[in-house]
Write a protein that holds these residues in place. Structure first.
Motif, mmCIF file in Angstrom:
data_model
loop_
_atom_site.group_PDB
_atom_site.id
_atom_site.type_symbol
_atom_site.label_atom_id
_atom_site.label_comp_id
_atom_site.label_asym_id
_atom_site.label_seq_id
_atom_site.Cartn_x
_atom_site.Cartn_y
_atom_site.Cartn_z
ATOM 1 N N UNK A 4 0.945 -1.227 -0.018
ATOM 2 C CA UNK A 4 0.098 -0.145 0.258
ATOM 3 C C UNK A 4 0.957 1.420 -0.114
ATOM 4 N N UNK A 5 0.336 2.231 -0.391
ATOM 5 C CA UNK A 5 1.301 3.561 -0.816
ATOM 6 C C UNK A 5 1.323 4.497 0.597
ATOM 7 N N UNK A 62 -4.014 1.908 -13.921
ATOM 8 C CA UNK A 62 -3.810 2.286 -12.589
ATOM 9 C C UNK A 62 -4.767 3.093 -11.940
ATOM 10 N N UNK A 63 -5.506 3.730 -12.809
ATOM 11 C CA UNK A 63 -6.950 4.755 -12.065
ATOM 12 C C UNK A 63 -8.172 3.730 -12.387
ATOM 13 N N UNK A 66 -7.918 7.563 -3.589
ATOM 14 C CA UNK A 66 -7.344 7.176 -2.295
ATOM 15 C C UNK A 66 -8.279 6.528 -1.448
ATOM 16 N N UNK A 67 -9.499 6.594 -1.593
ATOM 17 C CA UNK A 67 -10.556 6.055 -0.498
ATOM 18 C C UNK A 67 -11.239 4.829 -1.230
ATOM 19 N N UNK A 68 -11.007 4.367 -2.548
ATOM 20 C CA UNK A 68 -11.870 3.346 -3.023
ATOM 21 C C UNK A 68 -11.067 2.679 -4.100
ATOM 22 N N UNK A 115 -2.705 3.504 -5.103
ATOM 23 C CA UNK A 115 -2.672 5.048 -5.381
ATOM 24 C C UNK A 115 -1.552 5.562 -6.268
ATOM 25 N N UNK A 116 -1.458 4.786 -7.106
ATOM 26 C CA UNK A 116 -0.424 5.013 -8.415
ATOM 27 C C UNK A 116 -1.038 6.207 -9.193
#
Length: 573
Positions: free
Chosen positions: A319-320, A345-346, A357-359, A366-367
């Motif tokens: 994890x980031x 990545x999105x 960042x939340x889901x 978070x890349x």
């Protein structure tokens, strides 16, 4: 490493108290609602006034009884900062006084004294181990400093162990973070720095069925093998480790599936700890992804040290930014595994949801995708929604996600006061064509990932996984074979590393007194020119010690072809 992506799908994790399927604490299925995962690393508060963050650490961990007549040292770090990191205390700076008076003591007995400059890094104060009784438990040292009548203090652990009777020892050089070990053959020799490079390697169907693989890996220049469990046949496991020792390959021993089972850990440590080629232990495999209990890695770390203590402990975080400090507390080596090649990545192609960042879970937490319009960073044959212009949030991953992840880990170590006692390694992607990742990296792309991590201070390269493609194995072997000419600069305490970004290239230099190592990699799929002047280098002789892809040198610099990489050693006239 998302070795088995369905782990998070099949198991409920209860860290937040709600029965939910999560990865990095996030809901990721379309039927789930968005809920902030929490666990973010707290950013240090800025300070309008200067702060001294005094730190100290032994130069070597552990020292042994046999080292009693050898030089020993305590390292003093004295950064003056303007943010509230660990042990940072207000300091009233004097215009003429630039030195700290430092005293290092053990139970009231002075071991070392000296004047240390403000902003010193790894300043060595020599001391003698005479009179310090070797024992399993670490000693607590006090480091006290005076500056213009102001008092500062720090503590550190000093490990002085009895000489092992039938096992190897892996020391850590806390000046650089390098691991020090005797030859893996067990036939004797001196402690030398080891740059760990070698794959997570399949046990069943690969190592277990063909011991000649081990000979090939040695010939290809790798220094370690990380067999991946489960080890259902202990007879074969021992044969594998025996052969690794015979050819001189170090072992990174993996307990990922049982590291929270103290009985199993005890059995495994006692089974392996006397192996002459054991380099280090490996416990949690993405414990942050699966939301393992926050104290799990620390409990196991303490258990391993009670049973062994002669080899460091490692783990990997996926994890980031999810309870990073809690999981990292239980390791000496923290690894990162950003896998951004061949996946979106999105937007998750596994779960048909966006990733924020939340889901969401896109296989690269978070890349960030390449910047809008940056066609130079687009891999060949990539389609991006039928547009010739790269749109915002294209989903095409950037190699800078690797360097950003390593840099953030290094920065967090500093905030926590761990930068001297823990090291960062990197895990390049050496797989694809499955799950989130619809493409396997090329050999040149593998090299880019590795150098992106090293340029930010990573001191080990352990790709996932082997068997891999011949192209990746060839490139990885060429890089491994070049490392003996590169690592002396990485592991030289007097080398000063400076990182640069030139266009789409990541470049780092390690400057010594007479020579400089230059390590450069092009993240773009078009040529990138780099001048010596951009790297603050002039008037030098240049020797190429490694090249991947197209590399051209000219009088005022060099050019890297698409995803090309190079290492130079430069000597001043």
């Amino acid at each position: 490493m998302r070795r088995v992506a369905l782990v998070s799908f099949l198991s409920p994790y209860l860290l937040t108290g709600a029965l939910a399927q999560t990865w990095c604490g996030k809901h990721y299925m379309s039927s789930q609602s968005v809920a902030a995962p929490g666990g973010n690393f707290p950013l240090p508060s800025p300070s309008p006034d200067p702060l001294l963050a005094l730190r100290c650490a032994p130069a070597i961990r552990p020292y042994l009884a046999e080292d009693v007549s050898s030089p020993a040292a305590i390292l003093i770090d004295a950064p003056v900062v303007y943010y509230e990191i660990a042990n940072a205390k207000s300091i009233q700076l004097s215009g003429y006084d630039t030195m700290l008076d430092v005293t290092v003591s053990l139970d009231g007995r002075t071991l070392a004294t000296g004047s240390v400059p403000l902003n010193a890094t790894a300043y060595e104060l020599p001391f003698s181990l005479e009179g310090i009784m070797p024992q399993k438990a670490a000693y607590s040292l006090s480091c006290d400093a005076t500056y213009a009548l102001q008092k500062f203090s720090a503590t550190t652990a000093l490990s002085v162990l009895p000489n092992p009777t039938n096992s190897s020892v892996t020391k850590m050089d806390l000046r650089t973070g390098a691991l020090l070990a005797k030859p893996a053959t067990g036939l004797g020799g001196s402690y030398e720095p080891v740059f760990p490079i070698g794959f997570y390697t399949n046990f069943d169907g690969y190592l277990a069925s063909n011991l000649s693989v081990i000979d090939e890996l040695k010939e290809q220049g790798f220094t370690i093998i990380h067999p991946t469990p489960t080890f259902d046949n202990l007879t074969v496991l021992n044969q594998i480790i025996d052969r690794m020792q015979e050819v001189g390959l170090y072992l990174m021993y993996d307990m990922r599936f049982t590291y929270m089972n103290s009985t199993s850990v005890t059995e495994q440590v006692n089974m392996i700890k006397n192996r002459p080629n054991l380099l280090l232990w490996y416990t949690g495999d993405e414990p942050d992804g699966t939301s393992d209990p926050l104290n799990a890695t620390t409990i196991t770390y303490d258990l391993i040290y009670s049973l062994d203590g002669y080899h460091p402990v490692s783990l990997v975080l996926n994890c980031q930014d999810y309870y990073w400090s809690a999981y990292t507390a239980g390791t000496d080596v923290v690894m990162q595994d950003v896998y951004m090649i061949g996946n979106n990545v999105t937007y998750s192609n596994e779960w048909n949801t966006s990733c924020t960042p939340d889901y969401g879970d896109c296989g690269c937490d978070n890349c960030l995708s390449i910047p809008e319009g940056d066609t130079a960073a687009v891999p060949p044959n990539t389609t991006y929604y039928g547009a010739e212009y790269v749109p915002a949030n294209s989903g095409i991953g950037t190699y800078f996600d690797v360097s950003d992840r390593v840099a953030s880990f290094k920065n967090r170590l500093e905030v926590m006061g761990w930068e001297r006692t823990k090291a960062v390694w990197t895990v390049p992607q050496a797989f694809g064509n499955s799950e989130y990742w619809l493409k396997t990296p090329t050999g040149e792309e593998w090299v880019v990932q590795s150098i992106m991590g090293i340029n930010q201070g990573a001191l080990g390269v352990v790709p996932w996984n082997d068997p891999t493609t011949p192209n990746i194995k060839s490139s990885a072997s060429a890089f491994a074979m070049s490392l003996p000419k590169i690592t002396p600069y990485l592991f030289n305490p007097k080398s000063v590393r400076t990182a640069y970004v030139v266009g789409g290239a990541s470049v780092a230099t390690w400057k010594g007194e007479a020579q400089t190592l230059v390590l450069a990699t092009n993240t773009n799929y078009v040529k990138q020119a780099i001048s010596w002047k951009a790297l603050d280098l002039e008037g030098v002789n240049v020797m190429t010690v490694f090249a991947s892809g197209d590399v051209e040198t000219v009088s005022d610099g060099f050019t890297l072809g698409p995803v090309g990489s190079v290492a130079f050693v430069m000597t001043a006239y």
